[in-house]
Design a protein around this motif. Structure first.
Motif, PDB file in Angstrom:
ATOM      1  N   VAL A   7      50.255   5.840  18.669  1.00 11.67           N
ATOM      2  CA  VAL A   7      51.352   6.610  18.062  1.00 11.67           C
ATOM      3  C   VAL A   7      52.259   5.630  17.330  1.00 11.67           C
ATOM      4  N   VAL A   8      51.713   5.010  16.321  1.00 12.17           N
ATOM      5  CA  VAL A   8      52.381   3.966  15.548  1.00 12.17           C
ATOM      6  C   VAL A   8      51.957   4.111  14.095  1.00 12.17           C
ATOM      7  N   GLU A   9      52.496   3.281  13.222  1.00 10.61           N
ATOM      8  CA  GLU A   9      52.125   3.341  11.813  1.00 10.61           C
ATOM      9  C   GLU A   9      50.651   2.981  11.641  1.00 10.61           C
ATOM     10  N   PRO A  10      50.000   3.496  10.581  1.00 10.06           N
ATOM     11  CA  PRO A  10      48.546   3.339  10.440  1.00 10.06           C
ATOM     12  C   PRO A  10      48.015   1.909  10.544  1.00 10.06           C
ATOM     13  N   PRO A  11      48.626   0.903   9.888  1.00  8.09           N
ATOM     14  CA  PRO A  11      48.050  -0.441  10.005  1.00  8.09           C
ATOM     15  C   PRO A  11      48.060  -0.983  11.423  1.00  8.09           C
ATOM     16  N   LEU A  12      49.109  -0.678  12.177  1.00 13.28           N
ATOM     17  CA  LEU A  12      49.183  -1.163  13.557  1.00 13.28           C
ATOM     18  C   LEU A  12      48.161  -0.450  14.426  1.00 13.28           C
ATOM     19  N   ALA A  13      47.985   0.862  14.202  1.00 14.74           N
ATOM     20  CA  ALA A  13      46.958   1.596  14.955  1.00 14.74           C
ATOM     21  C   ALA A  13      45.582   1.018  14.666  1.00 14.74           C
ATOM     22  N   ALA A  14      45.329   0.682  13.411  1.00 11.30           N
ATOM     23  CA  ALA A  14      44.036   0.104  13.036  1.00 11.30           C
ATOM     24  C   ALA A  14      43.801  -1.214  13.764  1.00 11.30           C
ATOM     25  N   ARG A  15      44.806  -2.058  13.791  1.00 13.85           N
ATOM     26  CA  ARG A  15      44.673  -3.343  14.482  1.00 13.85           C
ATOM     27  C   ARG A  15      44.407  -3.141  15.975  1.00 13.85           C
ATOM     28  N   ARG A  16      45.041  -2.149  16.569  1.00 15.14           N
ATOM     29  CA  ARG A  16      44.867  -1.908  18.000  1.00 15.14           C
ATOM     30  C   ARG A  16      43.466  -1.392  18.331  1.00 15.14           C
ATOM     31  N   LEU A  17      42.772  -0.839  17.342  1.00 11.03           N
ATOM     32  CA  LEU A  17      41.419  -0.343  17.574  1.00 11.03           C
ATOM     33  C   LEU A  17      40.368  -1.445  17.468  1.00 11.03           C
ATOM     34  N   LEU A  18      40.708  -2.552  16.850  1.00  9.13           N
ATOM     35  CA  LEU A  18      39.757  -3.662  16.777  1.00  9.13           C
ATOM     36  C   LEU A  18      39.486  -4.209  18.178  1.00  9.13           C
ATOM     37  N   GLY A  19      38.213  -4.366  18.501  1.00  8.06           N
ATOM     38  CA  GLY A  19      37.838  -4.842  19.828  1.00  8.06           C
ATOM     39  C   GLY A  19      37.724  -3.742  20.860  1.00  8.06           C
ATOM     40  N   ALA A  20      38.098  -2.497  20.504  1.00  8.31           N
ATOM     41  CA  ALA A  20      37.982  -1.376  21.434  1.00  8.31           C
ATOM     42  C   ALA A  20      36.513  -0.993  21.608  1.00  8.31           C
ATOM     43  N   THR A  21      36.216  -0.292  22.692  1.00  7.12           N
ATOM     44  CA  THR A  21      34.868   0.182  22.965  1.00  7.12           C
ATOM     45  C   THR A  21      34.814   1.693  22.801  1.00  7.12           C
ATOM     46  N   LEU A  22      33.833   2.164  22.035  1.00  4.39           N
ATOM     47  CA  LEU A  22      33.626   3.600  21.847  1.00  4.39           C
ATOM     48  C   LEU A  22      32.285   3.974  22.470  1.00  4.39           C
ATOM     49  N   TRP A  23      32.336   4.906  23.416  1.00  2.31           N
ATOM     50  CA  TRP A  23      31.141   5.387  24.104  1.00  2.31           C
ATOM     51  C   TRP A  23      30.742   6.748  23.550  1.00  2.31           C
ATOM     52  N   SER A  24      29.440   6.944  23.350  1.00 10.09           N
ATOM     53  CA  SER A  24      28.883   8.252  23.019  1.00 10.09           C
ATOM     54  C   SER A  24      27.655   8.418  23.889  1.00 10.09           C
ATOM     55  N   GLY A  25      27.814   9.125  24.998  1.00 14.09           N
ATOM     56  CA  GLY A  25      26.742   9.187  25.974  1.00 14.09           C
ATOM     57  C   GLY A  25      26.477   7.789  26.525  1.00 14.09           C
ATOM     58  N   PRO A  26      25.199   7.353  26.547  1.00 10.48           N
ATOM     59  CA  PRO A  26      24.874   6.035  27.094  1.00 10.48           C
ATOM     60  C   PRO A  26      25.046   4.891  26.101  1.00 10.48           C
ATOM     61  N   VAL A  27      25.414   5.214  24.869  1.00 16.42           N
ATOM     62  CA  VAL A  27      25.564   4.199  23.831  1.00 16.42           C
ATOM     63  C   VAL A  27      27.032   3.772  23.731  1.00 16.42           C
ATOM     64  N   GLU A 154      37.858   3.320  24.755  1.00 17.84           N
ATOM     65  CA  GLU A 154      38.537   2.408  25.670  1.00 17.84           C
ATOM     66  C   GLU A 154      39.170   1.298  24.843  1.00 17.84           C
ATOM     67  N   LEU A 155      40.482   1.259  24.823  1.00 18.60           N
ATOM     68  CA  LEU A 155      41.176   0.226  24.069  1.00 18.60           C
ATOM     69  C   LEU A 155      41.075  -1.107  24.791  1.00 18.60           C
ATOM     70  N   GLY A 156      40.906  -2.173  24.032  1.00 22.71           N
ATOM     71  CA  GLY A 156      40.911  -3.505  24.610  1.00 22.71           C
ATOM     72  C   GLY A 156      42.312  -4.086  24.513  1.00 22.71           C
ATOM     73  N   GLY A 157      42.456  -5.303  24.915  1.00 21.74           N
ATOM     74  CA  GLY A 157      43.741  -5.970  24.765  1.00 21.74           C
ATOM     75  C   GLY A 157      43.998  -6.308  23.312  1.00 21.74           C
ATOM     76  N   ALA A 158      45.250  -6.487  22.958  1.00 19.65           N
ATOM     77  CA  ALA A 158      45.604  -6.825  21.579  1.00 19.65           C
ATOM     78  C   ALA A 158      44.998  -8.166  21.192  1.00 19.65           C
ATOM     79  N   LEU A 159      44.359  -8.206  20.039  1.00 21.48           N
ATOM     80  CA  LEU A 159      43.782  -9.450  19.547  1.00 21.48           C
ATOM     81  C   LEU A 159      44.866 -10.306  18.908  1.00 21.48           C
ATOM     82  N   PRO A 160      44.769 -11.619  19.017  1.00 18.87           N
ATOM     83  CA  PRO A 160      45.757 -12.472  18.347  1.00 18.87           C
ATOM     84  C   PRO A 160      45.650 -12.336  16.841  1.00 18.87           C
ATOM     85  N   ALA A 161      46.752 -12.533  16.152  1.00 15.23           N
ATOM     86  CA  ALA A 161      46.796 -12.352  14.700  1.00 15.23           C
ATOM     87  C   ALA A 161      45.756 -13.195  13.984  1.00 15.23           C
TER      88      ALA A 161
END
Length: 202
Positions: A7-27, A154-161
């Motif tokens: 729930v932040v501005e688009p660029p910050l949300a995008a950065r927070r998604l880097l390194g996240a894990t997305l599951w779709s069934g077993p994949v 599943e969000l990961g931890g924030a990546l360093p700049a």
């Protein structure tokens, strides 16, 4: 709630998604490249390249809802592109997932993507990512942080700049030079930048 982190501005949300894990069934995939998109002129992040840039429609309605919801659309009539909604409820914005590394269900993904030359190609590019995960238009509107959902984020931890690179978005003809594309340069799965031939010159 994990969705609150988006729930932040688009660029910050995008950065927070880097390194996240997305599951779709077993994949499962690790997200390594994303693009941020804003909304209509009445909102805080007007963006003419966004699907919501001209207001709410049946297709983009989920972009105007709460953060952390799956927005799927068909590109060129065949590619299922995967997005995660962001920003506060009622304000349109989303993040396009452009590329990812497959970290679980590798054999299933190889079967879905038989033309991929290497494993790094399996989920490189938004259409290939959607195919790798087996996501369809019927998955539109899936709440990604609901543990009961077949597709979960599943969000990961924030990546360093210094671990994140940024640049213009791929293939858009308007607002083409806004540096709202973010990626992890150390990943071999990141796609190549292609500027739209219809974009205005620098």
């Amino acid at each position: 709630m994990p969705a609150d982190e988006l729930v932040v501005e688009p660029p910050l949300a995008a950065r927070r998604l880097l390194g996240a894990t997305l599951w779709s069934g077993p994949v499962a995939v690790r997200i390594v490249e994303v693009e941020a998109y804003g909304g209509d002129p009445a909102g805080p992040w007007p963006d003419t390249a966004s699907h919501s840039g001209r207001g709410r429609t049946t297709r983009n309605a989920v972009m105007f809802g709460p953060a952390g919801v799956l927005y799927v659309y068909l590109s060129y009539g065949m590619h299922r592109c995967v997005n995660v909604t962001s920003g506060p409820d009622g304000t349109a914005s989303a993040v396009l997932l452009r590329s990812a590394e497959v970290i679980a269900g590798l054999e299933q993904v190889r079967a879905r993507r038989p033309t991929a030359r290497t494993d790094a190609d399996l989920a490189r590019g938004p259409g290939n990512l959607g195919s790798a995960l087996g996501i369809t238009l019927a998955d539109y509107g899936t709440p990604l942080f609901d543990p009961r959902s077949a597709i979960r984020l599943e969000l990961g931890g924030a990546l360093p700049a210094e671990a994140i690179a940024s640049g213009p978005r791929v293939g858009v003809s308007t607002a083409a030079d806004i540096a709202w594309r973010f990626w992890i340069p150390s990943s071999p799965a990141v796609s190549a930048y292609r500027r739209s031939p219809r974009a205005e010159p620098f």
